[in-house]
Design a protein around this motif. Sequence first.
Motif, mmCIF file in Angstrom:
data_model
loop_
_atom_site.group_PDB
_atom_site.id
_atom_site.type_symbol
_atom_site.label_atom_id
_atom_site.label_comp_id
_atom_site.label_asym_id
_atom_site.label_seq_id
_atom_site.Cartn_x
_atom_site.Cartn_y
_atom_site.Cartn_z
ATOM 1 N N GLY A 1 0.799 -1.222 0.000
ATOM 2 C CA GLY A 1 0.000 0.000 0.000
ATOM 3 C C GLY A 1 0.828 1.266 0.000
ATOM 4 O O GLY A 1 0.440 2.270 -0.602
ATOM 5 N N THR A 2 1.984 1.252 0.654
ATOM 6 C CA THR A 2 2.828 2.449 0.711
ATOM 7 C C THR A 2 3.274 2.869 -0.679
ATOM 8 O O THR A 2 3.149 4.039 -1.073
ATOM 9 C CB THR A 2 4.057 2.192 1.599
ATOM 10 N N TYR B 1 1.195 6.295 6.115
ATOM 11 C CA TYR B 1 1.243 5.169 5.185
ATOM 12 C C TYR B 1 2.654 4.596 5.053
ATOM 13 O O TYR B 1 2.817 3.449 4.636
ATOM 14 C CB TYR B 1 0.746 5.583 3.799
ATOM 15 N N ALA B 2 3.666 5.409 5.376
ATOM 16 C CA ALA B 2 5.050 4.951 5.284
ATOM 17 C C ALA B 2 5.676 4.949 6.667
ATOM 18 O O ALA B 2 5.412 5.831 7.489
ATOM 19 C CB ALA B 2 5.854 5.857 4.350
ATOM 20 N N ARG C 1 -6.294 2.793 -6.308
ATOM 21 C CA ARG C 1 -5.784 4.081 -5.860
ATOM 22 C C ARG C 1 -5.332 4.027 -4.402
ATOM 23 O O ARG C 1 -5.553 3.049 -3.694
ATOM 24 C CB ARG C 1 -6.892 5.148 -6.002
ATOM 25 N N GLU C 2 -4.713 5.134 -3.990
ATOM 26 C CA GLU C 2 -4.313 5.332 -2.604
ATOM 27 C C GLU C 2 -3.478 4.140 -2.089
ATOM 28 O O GLU C 2 -2.617 3.661 -2.799
ATOM 29 C CB GLU C 2 -5.561 5.559 -1.736
ATOM 30 N N ALA C 3 -3.745 3.697 -0.862
ATOM 31 C CA ALA C 3 -2.944 2.629 -0.254
ATOM 32 C C ALA C 3 -3.611 1.267 -0.380
ATOM 33 O O ALA C 3 -3.305 0.347 0.382
ATOM 34 C CB ALA C 3 -2.675 2.949 1.213
ATOM 35 N N TYR C 4 -4.513 1.126 -1.339
ATOM 36 C CA TYR C 4 -5.214 -0.151 -1.505
ATOM 37 C C TYR C 4 -4.341 -1.170 -2.226
ATOM 38 O O TYR C 4 -3.397 -0.825 -2.933
ATOM 39 C CB TYR C 4 -6.529 0.056 -2.253
ATOM 40 N N ASN C 5 -4.693 -2.428 -2.036
ATOM 41 C CA ASN C 5 -4.048 -3.555 -2.713
ATOM 42 C C ASN C 5 -5.054 -4.238 -3.628
ATOM 43 O O ASN C 5 -6.263 -4.168 -3.399
ATOM 44 C CB ASN C 5 -3.557 -4.604 -1.700
ATOM 45 N N ALA C 6 -4.553 -4.903 -4.642
ATOM 46 C CA ALA C 6 -5.403 -5.721 -5.504
ATOM 47 C C ALA C 6 -4.534 -6.763 -6.182
ATOM 48 O O ALA C 6 -3.383 -6.494 -6.521
ATOM 49 C CB ALA C 6 -6.119 -4.874 -6.548
ATOM 50 N N VAL C 7 -5.085 -7.943 -6.361
ATOM 51 C CA VAL C 7 -4.348 -9.036 -7.001
ATOM 52 C C VAL C 7 -5.217 -9.664 -8.070
ATOM 53 O O VAL C 7 -6.389 -9.966 -7.839
ATOM 54 C CB VAL C 7 -3.912 -10.094 -5.968
ATOM 55 N N PHE C 8 -4.640 -9.838 -9.238
ATOM 56 C CA PHE C 8 -5.302 -10.384 -10.414
ATOM 57 C C PHE C 8 -4.781 -11.809 -10.604
ATOM 58 O O PHE C 8 -3.584 -12.021 -10.754
ATOM 59 C CB PHE C 8 -4.914 -9.508 -11.606
ATOM 60 N N VAL C 9 -5.651 -12.803 -10.555
ATOM 61 C CA VAL C 9 -5.259 -14.203 -10.707
ATOM 62 C C VAL C 9 -5.835 -14.739 -12.013
ATOM 63 O O VAL C 9 -7.031 -14.570 -12.285
ATOM 64 C CB VAL C 9 -5.765 -15.063 -9.524
ATOM 65 N N GLU C 10 -4.987 -15.354 -12.816
ATOM 66 C CA GLU C 10 -5.429 -15.950 -14.078
ATOM 67 C C GLU C 10 -5.246 -17.465 -13.983
ATOM 68 O O GLU C 10 -4.138 -17.946 -13.748
ATOM 69 C CB GLU C 10 -4.617 -15.402 -15.250
ATOM 70 N N SER C 11 -6.340 -18.200 -14.160
ATOM 71 C CA SER C 11 -6.264 -19.659 -14.096
ATOM 72 C C SER C 11 -6.914 -20.265 -15.323
ATOM 73 O O SER C 11 -7.659 -19.607 -16.041
ATOM 74 C CB SER C 11 -6.928 -20.179 -12.822
ATOM 75 N N GLU C 12 -6.608 -21.542 -15.536
ATOM 76 C CA GLU C 12 -7.031 -22.209 -16.753
ATOM 77 C C GLU C 12 -8.543 -22.337 -16.852
ATOM 78 O O GLU C 12 -9.140 -22.057 -17.887
ATOM 79 C CB GLU C 12 -6.378 -23.591 -16.828
ATOM 80 N N PRO D 1 -8.314 -3.170 1.379
ATOM 81 C CA PRO D 1 -7.218 -2.576 2.156
ATOM 82 C C PRO D 1 -6.147 -3.611 2.449
ATOM 83 O O PRO D 1 -6.448 -4.714 2.896
ATOM 84 C CB PRO D 1 -7.904 -2.089 3.439
ATOM 85 N N GLY D 2 -4.896 -3.245 2.194
ATOM 86 C CA GLY D 2 -3.823 -4.223 2.317
ATOM 87 C C GLY D 2 -3.019 -4.144 3.587
ATOM 88 O O GLY D 2 -2.071 -4.900 3.765
ATOM 89 N N ALA D 3 -3.351 -3.222 4.480
ATOM 90 C CA ALA D 3 -2.574 -3.082 5.714
ATOM 91 C C ALA D 3 -3.437 -2.380 6.750
ATOM 92 O O ALA D 3 -4.596 -2.058 6.505
ATOM 93 C CB ALA D 3 -1.296 -2.288 5.447
ATOM 94 N N GLY D 4 -2.837 -2.145 7.916
ATOM 95 C CA GLY D 4 -3.561 -1.480 8.995
ATOM 96 C C GLY D 4 -3.984 -2.475 10.058
ATOM 97 O O GLY D 4 -4.152 -3.669 9.794
ATOM 98 N N GLY D 5 -4.153 -1.966 11.279
ATOM 99 C CA GLY D 5 -4.473 -2.836 12.396
ATOM 100 C C GLY D 5 -5.758 -3.602 12.227
ATOM 101 O O GLY D 5 -5.780 -4.836 12.323
ATOM 102 N N ALA D 6 -6.860 -2.896 11.964
ATOM 103 C CA ALA D 6 -8.161 -3.563 11.875
ATOM 104 C C ALA D 6 -8.263 -4.510 10.676
ATOM 105 O O ALA D 6 -8.702 -5.654 10.834
ATOM 106 C CB ALA D 6 -9.282 -2.527 11.853
ATOM 107 N N PRO D 7 -7.874 -4.075 9.454
ATOM 108 C CA PRO D 7 -7.956 -5.006 8.329
ATOM 109 C C PRO D 7 -7.112 -6.269 8.528
ATOM 110 O O PRO D 7 -7.563 -7.379 8.231
ATOM 111 C CB PRO D 7 -7.443 -4.177 7.144
ATOM 112 N N THR D 8 -5.879 -6.101 9.020
ATOM 113 C CA THR D 8 -5.018 -7.265 9.217
ATOM 114 C C THR D 8 -5.560 -8.159 10.328
ATOM 115 O O THR D 8 -5.533 -9.390 10.221
ATOM 116 C CB THR D 8 -3.578 -6.819 9.536
#
Length: 430
Positions: free
Chosen positions: A162-163, A190-191, A282-293, A303-310
């Motif tokens: 996110g940073t 964020y950092a 945008r911002e400090a968000y995370n996203a992952v794109f998975v491609e499978s057969e 959200p990819g970090a932070g006390g509550a989300p983690t």
Amino acid sequence: MSKRPLKVALLGCGVVGSEVARLMTTTADDLAARVGAPLELAGIAVRRPNRARDLPVDPALFTTDALSLATRPDVDVVIEVIGGIEPARTLLLAALANGASVVTANKALLAEDGATLHAAAEKHGADLYYEAAVAGAIPLLRPLRESLVGDKVKRVLGIVNGTTNFILDRMDSTGAGFADALDEATALGYAEADPTADIEGFDAAAKAAILAGLAFHTKVTAADVYREGITEVTAADVASAREMNSVVKLLAICELDPVGESVTARVHPAMLPRSHPLAGVREAYNAVFVESEAAGRLMFYGPGAGGAPTASAVLGDLVAVCRNKVNGGRAPAVTSYADLRVGGMGEARTRYHISLDVDDKAGVLAQVALVFADHEVSIQTVRQSGRGDDARLVIATHVATDAALAATVESLRALDTVRAVASVMRVEGE
């Protein structure tokens, strides 16, 4: 509810650990209903037990003896949110040897020595869960580990820090340079005070190793992951991407080669067309794109970090582990049965965006094109703009191996008519 309470040891009480302790206490009834038995904090290992903490827990639970807590015979589950390699590795191996299941958020340890932890869990009949180690609250690892286990994953492409995403997003949206964007990220929290792990790509590389191992059923460590950070990304690079209707993102990319014999894992900045789903993260968000057969393309975002989300991810794992305890079951084992070769960066197939400052005279473009042909790299587009006695060539390539592309750039630098290789950026996405 007549079943005996399941006792949980918590190692660490920082930002994430405090939130775990708080949620375990304030949502105890709901957690008990979901598990089928009450959950009870057996103790909390900290370095400073007398430090003031605004937590709804008995102060007598705090201890500095993490090893004794982790190996108590009545402890069913150990949650580790200390981070780092040691003493976390020693503590978790001792807990597993004692028959306790483990929930951890420790990406560095998993990326360096996850195989040892998995082997210990298997040997002692315990569970090992670590959803919180990658992408915070986003449910990503369990889908790879369980939901997609009947499919063949071909590629994992993601923003997992996110940073760096915040910094690059600010550079794109405001035109700021790297240093100014980093200062803003630090001011907003964020950092870290020392942002090296984030901006140099170490954090993302550890996560890429975990993702590659799960996706391709192969042992992959952080040392196997090619890594570049974002410290060399300039405002000019971001502006050039904008001119191409693209953005610059720090990407973690894990790929299966076309014949299925090897995998590569890499982390580096890259241009993405704005039409790609990851470009809009945008911002400090995370996203992952998975491609499978079979499943095709899947995207996980949040959200990819932070006390509550983690802590949310930690508690999700805790519930799963405790359900297994109550029902006498275990999680599916994670294996590296495929044992695929882990290839180097040179084998990765990508595209390049190259800006050259060249002499503005006849024949230069032909010389440049010949260098690309010599290395069997196909040019997709060329743009030229005059600047007095010199000119700027902006070249986008077709897909080639990174080794061929890197060799092309080195040969371009050796040309007398090339005054400077102003920038080189990999290009991903369609």
